[in-house]
Design an enzyme around this catalytic site. Structure first.
Site, PDB file in Angstrom:
ATOM      1  N   VAL A   1      -2.586  11.140   2.228  1.00  0.00           N
ATOM      2  CA  VAL A   1      -3.533   9.894   3.063  1.00  0.00           C
ATOM      3  C   VAL A   1      -2.979   8.772   2.655  1.00  0.00           C
ATOM      4  CG1 VAL A   1      -5.789   9.441   3.370  1.00  0.00           C
ATOM      5  CG2 VAL A   1      -5.418  11.627   2.573  1.00  0.00           C
TER       6      VAL A   1
ATOM      7  N   THR B   1       0.944  -1.124  -0.114  1.00  0.00           N
ATOM      8  CA  THR B   1      -0.022  -0.100  -0.034  1.00  0.00           C
ATOM      9  C   THR B   1       0.960   1.172  -0.053  1.00  0.00           C
ATOM     10  OG1 THR B   1      -0.150  -0.148   2.327  1.00  0.00           O
ATOM     11  CG2 THR B   1      -2.159  -0.947   1.285  1.00  0.00           C
TER      12      THR B   1
ATOM     13  N   GLU C   1      -0.418  -8.652   5.334  1.00  0.00           N
ATOM     14  CA  GLU C   1      -1.928  -8.359   4.999  1.00  0.00           C
ATOM     15  C   GLU C   1      -2.580  -9.592   5.479  1.00  0.00           C
ATOM     16  OE1 GLU C   1      -2.608  -5.566   4.209  1.00  0.00           O
ATOM     17  OE2 GLU C   1      -1.077  -4.446   3.625  1.00  0.00           O
TER      18      GLU C   1
ATOM     19  N   TYR D   1       4.375  15.688  14.901  1.00  0.00           N
ATOM     20  CA  TYR D   1       5.203  15.088  13.989  1.00  0.00           C
ATOM     21  C   TYR D   1       6.777  15.252  14.097  1.00  0.00           C
ATOM     22  CZ  TYR D   1       5.889  11.734  10.297  1.00  0.00           C
ATOM     23  OH  TYR D   1       6.658  10.550   9.812  1.00  0.00           O
TER      24      TYR D   1
HETATM   25  P1  NAI Z   1       1.327   2.479   4.462  1.00  0.00           P
HETATM   26  O1  NAI Z   1       0.394   1.981   5.699  1.00  0.00           O
HETATM   27  O2  NAI Z   1       0.133   2.687   3.357  1.00  0.00           O
HETATM   28  O3  NAI Z   1       2.059   1.027   4.079  1.00  0.00           O
HETATM   29  C1  NAI Z   1       2.654   0.446   5.176  1.00  0.00           C
HETATM   30  C2  NAI Z   1       3.273  -0.991   4.396  1.00  0.00           C
HETATM   31  O4  NAI Z   1       3.925  -1.605   5.525  1.00  0.00           O
HETATM   32  C3  NAI Z   1       2.082  -1.891   3.846  1.00  0.00           C
HETATM   33  O5  NAI Z   1       2.580  -2.623   2.697  1.00  0.00           O
HETATM   34  C4  NAI Z   1       2.190  -2.981   4.974  1.00  0.00           C
HETATM   35  O6  NAI Z   1       1.786  -4.196   4.423  1.00  0.00           O
HETATM   36  C5  NAI Z   1       3.616  -2.998   5.426  1.00  0.00           C
HETATM   37  N1  NAI Z   1       3.681  -3.561   6.858  1.00  0.00           N
HETATM   38  C6  NAI Z   1       3.345  -3.033   7.991  1.00  0.00           C
HETATM   39  N2  NAI Z   1       3.725  -3.601   9.205  1.00  0.00           N
HETATM   40  C7  NAI Z   1       4.426  -4.745   8.409  1.00  0.00           C
HETATM   41  C8  NAI Z   1       5.082  -5.949   8.879  1.00  0.00           C
HETATM   42  N3  NAI Z   1       5.284  -6.138  10.318  1.00  0.00           N
HETATM   43  N4  NAI Z   1       5.738  -6.879   8.239  1.00  0.00           N
HETATM   44  C9  NAI Z   1       5.519  -6.560   7.009  1.00  0.00           C
HETATM   45  N5  NAI Z   1       5.099  -5.469   6.303  1.00  0.00           N
HETATM   46  C10 NAI Z   1       4.154  -4.434   7.104  1.00  0.00           C
HETATM   47  O7  NAI Z   1       2.217   3.551   4.820  1.00  0.00           O
HETATM   48  P2  NAI Z   1       2.925   4.532   4.086  1.00  0.00           P
HETATM   49  O8  NAI Z   1       2.052   5.950   4.555  1.00  0.00           O
HETATM   50  O9  NAI Z   1       3.058   4.365   2.639  1.00  0.00           O
HETATM   51  O10 NAI Z   1       4.119   4.738   4.872  1.00  0.00           O
HETATM   52  C11 NAI Z   1       5.196   4.143   4.325  1.00  0.00           C
HETATM   53  C12 NAI Z   1       6.711   4.818   4.762  1.00  0.00           C
HETATM   54  O11 NAI Z   1       6.561   6.152   4.208  1.00  0.00           O
HETATM   55  C13 NAI Z   1       6.662   4.920   6.338  1.00  0.00           C
HETATM   56  O12 NAI Z   1       7.991   4.910   6.660  1.00  0.00           O
HETATM   57  C14 NAI Z   1       6.065   6.452   6.700  1.00  0.00           C
HETATM   58  O13 NAI Z   1       6.350   7.179   7.744  1.00  0.00           O
HETATM   59  C15 NAI Z   1       6.751   6.998   5.273  1.00  0.00           C
HETATM   60  N6  NAI Z   1       6.013   8.446   4.905  1.00  0.00           N
HETATM   61  C16 NAI Z   1       4.571   8.552   4.862  1.00  0.00           C
HETATM   62  C17 NAI Z   1       4.135   9.763   4.436  1.00  0.00           C
HETATM   63  C18 NAI Z   1       2.520   9.843   4.429  1.00  0.00           C
HETATM   64  O14 NAI Z   1       2.000  10.984   4.379  1.00  0.00           O
HETATM   65  N7  NAI Z   1       1.920   8.879   4.263  1.00  0.00           N
HETATM   66  C19 NAI Z   1       5.003  11.064   4.170  1.00  0.00           C
HETATM   67  C20 NAI Z   1       6.310  10.394   4.387  1.00  0.00           C
HETATM   68  C21 NAI Z   1       6.806   9.551   4.663  1.00  0.00           C
END
Ligand code: NAI
Length: 393
Positions: free
Chosen positions: A270, A50, A74, A233
């Site tokens: 988001v 995701t 997932e 944050y």
């Molecule tokens: P998300 O919730 O969409 O994706 C998280 C991913 O991690 C998913 O693929 C999920 O299956 C996987 N995951 C979670 N726990 C797991 C585990 N124990 N083992 C294996 N896979 C696992 O999150 P998002 O927002 O894409 O975040 C990804 C990175 O980007 C994070 O480090 C976040 O801090 C960073 N980020 C996000 C921003 C935002 O506004 N969404 C902005 C800047 C950085």
């Protein structure tokens, strides 16, 4: 089954398989419409199902024609309940990759565990030999370390109570929300979960198994944001974890001279992870409005495509003074932030729909779970038990 959204505050407990496929296919089409420079050929994406990780996998595969191994945590459907969106996204991704003759395999399990690291190493060794790109994009609520201790991540301040306007996601009203300061244990837990320790563990494991190509790139994602959200944050528990992550990038590059470790500071978007942060969703809704009006709004896929094409794969990567890649350059433009702050001062329950892009916020939210796509017929019965080809082998 006819699948409908069941939203509980910042989470939707159902996901639509056809809508998730549409979400993935739209991102793939966007990438196919762009021309990518020469890039990685074999990529491991940790957190690939995701948000930013999925967008990264799509860029690597459909932009650079790389073979990809994706790791995620997932849930499949049990026949009554739908699978999680990341499950359906991964099924759709693998299907599209196979149609284009691209290697794509996935591992569903806890990326923090030794078991999943070993499975990934075995798979790389067997099928790819080595990987030249490792993307670390986990956003997780907890982590169990090798000694059996479970740490939880929290979203709190690190000093005093922080009170600000907040969007109540139950009724779209603006209220005041207070975020409490963390305990030392909560701070430690957040750094353990969202800091760089596990990223380092991954690179150490991959390197000592000999499955990292010479000059392999590894990249992880961070966020800074405007001063308004600093207490929750940048200066909060999550910000401290991100500082640790940034420090780890340098430690990886120093420890493994054949590996180039980078941090990309991305834009606020988001995703399942970010919707859970208090106060931030209202900032997002205002930010979306301003950036859409100024023509600079990007989603995850546009951000990561620009990261690959304009920064990461260039001969000279542009870094900031602290060695980070800045994909939040548009978000932090003065013209954007001045306008966001002006609106922040004025916003209330009465004017939230006109002063912010609350509809855009919710559209992105529903799209994450496969809902609200105008070309998907949600009145149709759909099969919710979709298998992920590589997991069914
Ligand atoms: P998300 O919730 O969409 O994706 C998280 C991913 O991690 C998913 O693929 C999920 O299956 C996987 N995951 C979670 N726990 C797991 C585990 N124990 N083992 C294996 N896979 C696992 O999150 P998002 O927002 O894409 O975040 C990804 C990175 O980007 C994070 O480090 C976040 O801090 C960073 N980020 C996000 C921003 C935002 O506004 N969404 C902005 C800047 C950085």
């Amino acid at each position: 089954m006819i699948v409908e959204p069941k939203v509980r505050e910042f989470i939707c407990t159902t996901a639509h398989p056809v809508g998730c496929q549409e979400n993935v296919n739209r991102q793939i089409s966007y990438i196919k419409s762009k021309s990518f420079p020469e890039g990685p050929k074999k990529a491991l994406i940790i957190g690939a199902s995701t948000g930013y990780g999925l967008a990264s996998r799509i860029c690597a595969a459909f932009g650079c024609h790389a073979a990809t191994i994706g790791i995620m945590f997932e849930k499949p459907s049990n026949g009554k309940r739908t699978a999680t969106p990341g499950w359906y996204n991964t099924a759709a991704f693998e299907k599209a990759a196979a149609a284009d003759g691209l290697y794509a395999k996935s591992i569903n399990g806890d990326a923090f565990s030794l078991d999943v690291k070993e499975k990934a190493i075995d798979l790389i060794r067997r099928d790819l030999g080595q990987v030249d790109l490792v993307i670390y994009s986990l956003a997780a609520p907890r982590r169990t370390t090798a000694d059996g201790t479970t740490y939880a991540s929290s979203l709190k301040t690190t000093n005093s109570v922080f009170t600000e306007k907040s969007l109540d996601l139950k009724n779209n009203e603006i209220s005041q929300k207070s975020v409490q300061p963390c305990t030392p244990e909560e701070l430690e837990g957040t750094i353990k979960v969202m800091g760089g320790e596990d990223w380092m563990d991954w690179i150490r494991a991959l390197s000592s198994a000999g499955v990292l190509a010479k000059d392999a790139i590894t990249i992880s994602y961070s966020y800074i944001g405007p001063e308004l959200t600093y207490p929750i944050y940048f200066d909060g528990t999550i910000g401290q974890a991100k500082r640790h992550l940034t420090k780890t990038a340098k430690e990886i590059s120093d420890t493994f001279p054949d590996v180039k470790a980078y941090i990309s500071v991305n834009k606020a978007l988001v995703t399942q992870a970010s919707s859970a942060i208090p106060i931030v969703p209202l900032y997002f809704a205002i930010l979306y409005k301003v950036m859409k009006e100024q023509g600079t709004h990007e989603g995850c896929i546009e951000q990561i495509a620009r990261l690959f094409c304009d920064k990461l794969l260039r001969d000279e990567i542009p870094f900031d003074s602290e060695g980070r890649i800045r994909m939040d350059d548009y978000e932090l433009q003065e013209s954007v932030q001045t306008k966001v702050m002006e609106i922040w001062e004025q916003i209330s329950s009465e004017n939230v729909t006109t002063l912010s892009d609350i509809d855009g916020y919710w559209e992105d939210f529903y799209h994450m779970f496969g809902f609200h796509f105008d070309n998907v017929d949600y009145t149709q019965d759909v099969d919710i038990e979709i298998s992920i080809p590589s997991l069914a082998e």
